[in-house]
Enzyme design. Structure first.
Site, PDB file in Angstrom:
ATOM      1  N   GLU A   1      33.657  38.841  33.562  1.00 36.88           N
ATOM      2  CA  GLU A   1      34.824  39.580  34.049  1.00 36.88           C
ATOM      3  C   GLU A   1      34.881  40.968  33.417  1.00 36.88           C
ATOM      4  O   GLU A   1      35.205  41.967  34.071  1.00 36.88           O
ATOM      5  CB  GLU A   1      36.109  38.804  33.737  1.00 36.88           C
ATOM      6  CG  GLU A   1      36.255  37.567  34.602  1.00 36.88           C
ATOM      7  CD  GLU A   1      37.311  36.578  34.095  1.00 36.88           C
ATOM      8  OE1 GLU A   1      37.562  35.598  34.782  1.00 36.88           O
ATOM      9  OE2 GLU A   1      37.869  36.783  33.001  1.00 36.88           O
TER      10      GLU A   1
ATOM     11  N   THR B   1      26.092  35.232  53.772  1.00 34.83           N
ATOM     12  CA  THR B   1      26.549  36.553  54.231  1.00 34.83           C
ATOM     13  C   THR B   1      28.060  36.389  54.423  1.00 34.83           C
ATOM     14  O   THR B   1      28.509  35.299  54.798  1.00 34.83           O
ATOM     15  CB  THR B   1      25.890  36.991  55.563  1.00 34.83           C
ATOM     16  OG1 THR B   1      26.269  36.067  56.576  1.00 34.83           O
ATOM     17  CG2 THR B   1      24.375  37.046  55.473  1.00 34.83           C
ATOM     18  N   HIS B   2      28.798  37.417  54.166  1.00 30.96           N
ATOM     19  CA  HIS B   2      30.277  37.340  54.234  1.00 30.96           C
ATOM     20  C   HIS B   2      30.813  36.214  53.346  1.00 30.96           C
ATOM     21  O   HIS B   2      31.882  35.675  53.616  1.00 30.96           O
ATOM     22  CB  HIS B   2      30.755  37.119  55.674  1.00 30.96           C
ATOM     23  CG  HIS B   2      30.132  38.051  56.659  1.00 30.96           C
ATOM     24  ND1 HIS B   2      30.672  39.273  56.990  1.00 30.96           N
ATOM     25  CD2 HIS B   2      28.972  37.968  57.371  1.00 30.96           C
ATOM     26  CE1 HIS B   2      29.893  39.878  57.874  1.00 30.96           C
ATOM     27  NE2 HIS B   2      28.848  39.107  58.112  1.00 30.96           N
TER      28      HIS B   2
ATOM     29  N   LYS C   1      39.820  24.581  29.488  1.00 33.28           N
ATOM     30  CA  LYS C   1      39.262  25.729  30.201  1.00 33.28           C
ATOM     31  C   LYS C   1      37.970  26.280  29.611  1.00 33.28           C
ATOM     32  O   LYS C   1      37.796  26.380  28.410  1.00 33.28           O
ATOM     33  CB  LYS C   1      40.279  26.882  30.226  1.00 33.28           C
ATOM     34  CG  LYS C   1      41.500  26.639  31.079  1.00 33.28           C
ATOM     35  CD  LYS C   1      41.217  26.555  32.579  1.00 33.28           C
ATOM     36  CE  LYS C   1      40.567  27.772  33.142  1.00 33.28           C
ATOM     37  NZ  LYS C   1      41.446  28.715  33.768  1.00 33.28           N
TER      38      LYS C   1
ATOM     39  N   ASN D   1      27.560  77.898  22.973  1.00 31.45           N
ATOM     40  CA  ASN D   1      27.391  77.470  24.368  1.00 31.45           C
ATOM     41  C   ASN D   1      25.989  76.912  24.624  1.00 31.45           C
ATOM     42  O   ASN D   1      25.836  75.856  25.240  1.00 31.45           O
ATOM     43  CB  ASN D   1      27.669  78.635  25.322  1.00 31.45           C
ATOM     44  CG  ASN D   1      29.083  79.164  25.184  1.00 31.45           C
ATOM     45  OD1 ASN D   1      29.896  78.571  24.465  1.00 31.45           O
ATOM     46  ND2 ASN D   1      29.383  80.272  25.830  1.00 31.45           N
TER      47      ASN D   1
ATOM     48  N   SER E   1      41.080  28.802  26.875  1.00 27.78           N
ATOM     49  CA  SER E   1      42.469  29.205  27.013  1.00 27.78           C
ATOM     50  C   SER E   1      43.249  28.817  25.765  1.00 27.78           C
ATOM     51  O   SER E   1      42.933  27.816  25.118  1.00 27.78           O
ATOM     52  CB  SER E   1      43.062  28.514  28.247  1.00 27.78           C
ATOM     53  OG  SER E   1      44.467  28.435  28.154  1.00 27.78           O
TER      54      SER E   1
ATOM     55  N   ASN F   1      36.130  29.749  30.607  1.00 25.59           N
ATOM     56  CA  ASN F   1      36.296  30.923  31.471  1.00 25.59           C
ATOM     57  C   ASN F   1      35.157  31.935  31.296  1.00 25.59           C
ATOM     58  O   ASN F   1      34.696  32.164  30.174  1.00 25.59           O
ATOM     59  CB  ASN F   1      37.623  31.623  31.132  1.00 25.59           C
ATOM     60  CG  ASN F   1      38.824  30.746  31.409  1.00 25.59           C
ATOM     61  OD1 ASN F   1      38.805  29.948  32.340  1.00 25.59           O
ATOM     62  ND2 ASN F   1      39.855  30.877  30.584  1.00 25.59           N
TER      63      ASN F   1
HETATM   64  N1  ARG Z   1      32.820  72.148  21.272  1.00 23.47           N
HETATM   65  C1  ARG Z   1      32.385  72.966  22.351  1.00 23.47           C
HETATM   66  C2  ARG Z   1      31.928  72.116  23.547  1.00 23.47           C
HETATM   67  O1  ARG Z   1      31.722  70.948  23.379  1.00 23.47           O
HETATM   68  C3  ARG Z   1      31.236  73.815  21.902  1.00 23.47           C
HETATM   69  C4  ARG Z   1      31.124  75.110  22.599  1.00 23.47           C
HETATM   70  C5  ARG Z   1      32.279  75.986  22.300  1.00 23.47           C
HETATM   71  N2  ARG Z   1      32.066  77.316  22.835  1.00 23.47           N
HETATM   72  C6  ARG Z   1      33.067  78.198  22.973  1.00 23.47           C
HETATM   73  N3  ARG Z   1      32.762  79.342  23.463  1.00 23.47           N
HETATM   74  N4  ARG Z   1      34.286  77.935  22.617  1.00 23.47           N
HETATM   75  O2  ARG Z   1      31.776  72.580  24.623  1.00 23.47           O
END
Ligand code: ARG
Length: 492
Positions: free
Chosen positions: A290, A155-156, A283, A110, A277, A285
């Site tokens: 775009e 404008t517009h 053409k 995490n 085209s 383009n």
């Molecule tokens: N691949 C996960 C992500 O991008 C990594 C963290 C995963 N953590 C867990 N507790 N499963 O968030």
């Protein structure tokens, strides 16, 4: 695959391919592979520095990481959930569990992934900032070439008042200047270090968070360990910055589309920025413009997706957050290429100056100056002068006699008697005089545009300097980390 180092303890059985494909972020994690190598190295150096693992173990891990870095993400086992665990599994394969199995002490994926995303993103944003500096410089240089190029302003999308091409180009340069400011400001909240937060509750291992933060070139810690793993506000902010920037790019792109039609005929795009085209051989383009317009929608979509994923997500980490990263990666990539392609498209387009000048007075575009002139020379209130000139335009006839005739009807006075001379009238209708009179701050008068061009140019060099400093600071921290890692090698 050897036994799954993640699942082997708590879970039974192997997941089928469909589940793995649904849950794995391995493909998207290519974007953070380099960042993860940095994070792993810095983390191991810190673990050893704190005596949490031995120097010998750190040496073994660091040399295993070097091999993994050299081999690249391509050789990692793709049946793992993500790059973090695939790297760890490979490390254990290379160094044995007694060594490689120690790398993840006090760490969670995490805090690891949050750190990796910030590292990958800051690099991308510095590249985007460099692209933006180039785009701004082309707008400023072009403006300098067109200080005297008179054109109709709208404008517009209706003819409104004469202006200059320099004034128009500076308008875009100013918008991009603010986009740049937003970008560099967002960077301050991106370059913060979540590492050491672990799963969310930090850890009982005596980590030195400040040390690893410094090793990774972050400006400061993301202190609260629950906040550190939960937040993706920096991603929403970045996508907001990119969304605004893409709006600005798309508005310019739209103008290149309109202006290169035969109805406008103001510009011609270079052949490289045009398509033709398959059936209509005549053409030419504006497909690139775009696509710039369309890709803006994709970036806005990314912002919406991330907002929806993060909305009401309970604290702290949830796997939902994994789904955020690919949107970020895609949107930043699109924005970077959009900015650099716009730069070349702008610098290679041709301006049809004569036609611009010719069209600058169509649609009674000097009527405002005529009303202003009547106010200045006769002392009539603006609203009455507006009435007089508006009525003349309604009759499709903006000549002196008509103004006098209508003036009498509307005000009961002969405008000539109260100071309106034919000379004042004719000057008011001259587009060049219109422009020269608009010389207050920010107006289109050539002198004022030149002043603004110099100011924009100075700001641009300051901004360029800030970016170079940030790039240098990151290079230096990386170099320092490499040097420290090398001292571990000699220890082996
Ligand atoms: N691949 C996960 C992500 O991008 C990594 C963290 C995963 N953590 C867990 N507790 N499963 O968030």
């Amino acid at each position: 695959m050897t036994a799954d180092i993640l699942r082997r303890g708590r879970l039974n059985g192997v997941q089928n391919e469909q589940i793995v494909a649904f849950t794995s972020s391995m493909e998207a994690d290519r974007w953070i592979f380099d960042a993860d190598m940095l994070v792993d190295k810095a983390y191991v150096v810190m673990l050893s520095h704190q005596g949490i693992i031995s120097r010998d173990d750190a040496s073994g891990i660091l040399s295993g990481l070097k091999t993994i870095e050299k081999d690249g993400i391509g050789v990692l086992d793709t049946s793992y959930e993500d790059v973090h665990i695939a790297i760890e599994a490979r490390l254990i394969e290379l160094t044995g569990e007694n060594t490689g199995g120690r790398m993840h002490s006090g760490r969670s994926r995490n805090d690891e992934v949050a750190t990796c995303i910030r590292i990958a993103l800051r690099g991308e944003l510095l590249e985007l900032a460099e692209c933006l500096v180039k785009l701004r410089s082309v707008f400023i240089i072009k403006a300098d070439n067109h200080v005297d190029t008179v054109m109709p302003g709208f404008t517009h999308l209706q003819h409104a008042q004469p202006t200059t091409l320099a004034h128009y180009l500076l308008a875009h340069a100013c918008a991009l200047e603010r986009d740049f400011e937003r970008l560099t400001d967002a960077y301050k909240r991106i370059n913060l270090c979540p590492l050491g937060a672990a799963a969310f509750a930090s850890t009982g291992f005596p980590l030195d968070r400040d040390y690893v933060c410094k090793l990774l070139g972050f400006d400061a810690l993301l202190e609260n360990s629950m906040d550190a793993v939960s937040t993706r506000d920096f991603i929403i902010e970045t996508l907001g910055v990119c969304s605004n920037l893409m709006v600005d790019i798309s508005r310019f792109a739209e103008e290149t589309i309109l202006w290169s039609t035969s109805e406008f005929g103001f510009i011609e795009l270079a052949d490289a920025y045009s398509s033709t085209s398959s059936i209509m051989p005549q053409k030419k383009n504006p497909d690139i413009s775009e696509l710039l317009r369309a890709k803006t929608g994709s970036v806005h979509g990314a912002l919406m997706s991330v907002l929806y994923i993060c909305k009401a997500l309970p604290y702290s980490y949830n796997r939902d957050l994994q789904e955020v990263t690919p949107h970020l990666q895609k949107a930043v990539g699109i924005t970077k290429s959009a900015v650099s392609i716009t730069t070349d498209m702008l610098s290679t387009l041709t301006v049809h100056k004569e036609l611009l000048h010719q069209k600058s007075t169509s649609g009674f575009s000097t009527a405002t100056e005529l009303a202003d002139t009547i106010v200045r020379v006769t002392g009539l209130p603006f609203r009455l002068a507006h009435h007089v000139v508006g009525s003349a335009v309604r009759e499709g006839n903006l000549d002196f006699a008509k103004i006098i005739e209508i003036g009498k009807k509307v005000t009961g006075k002969n405008l000539e008697d109260i100071g309106l001379r034919k000379k004042d009238f004719l000057e008011a209708l001259d587009p060049l005089l219109n422009i020269n009179r608009r010389n207050i701050k920010g107006g289109p008068a050539p002198g004022e545009c030149t002043r603004s061009i110099i100011e924009r140019g100075n700001k641009l060099s300051d901004d360029q300097h800030v970016i170079q400093q940030r790039i240098q600071a990151l290079d230096e921290s990386k170099h320092t980390l490499d040097t420290i890692v090398d001292t571990f090698e000699t220890h082996l």
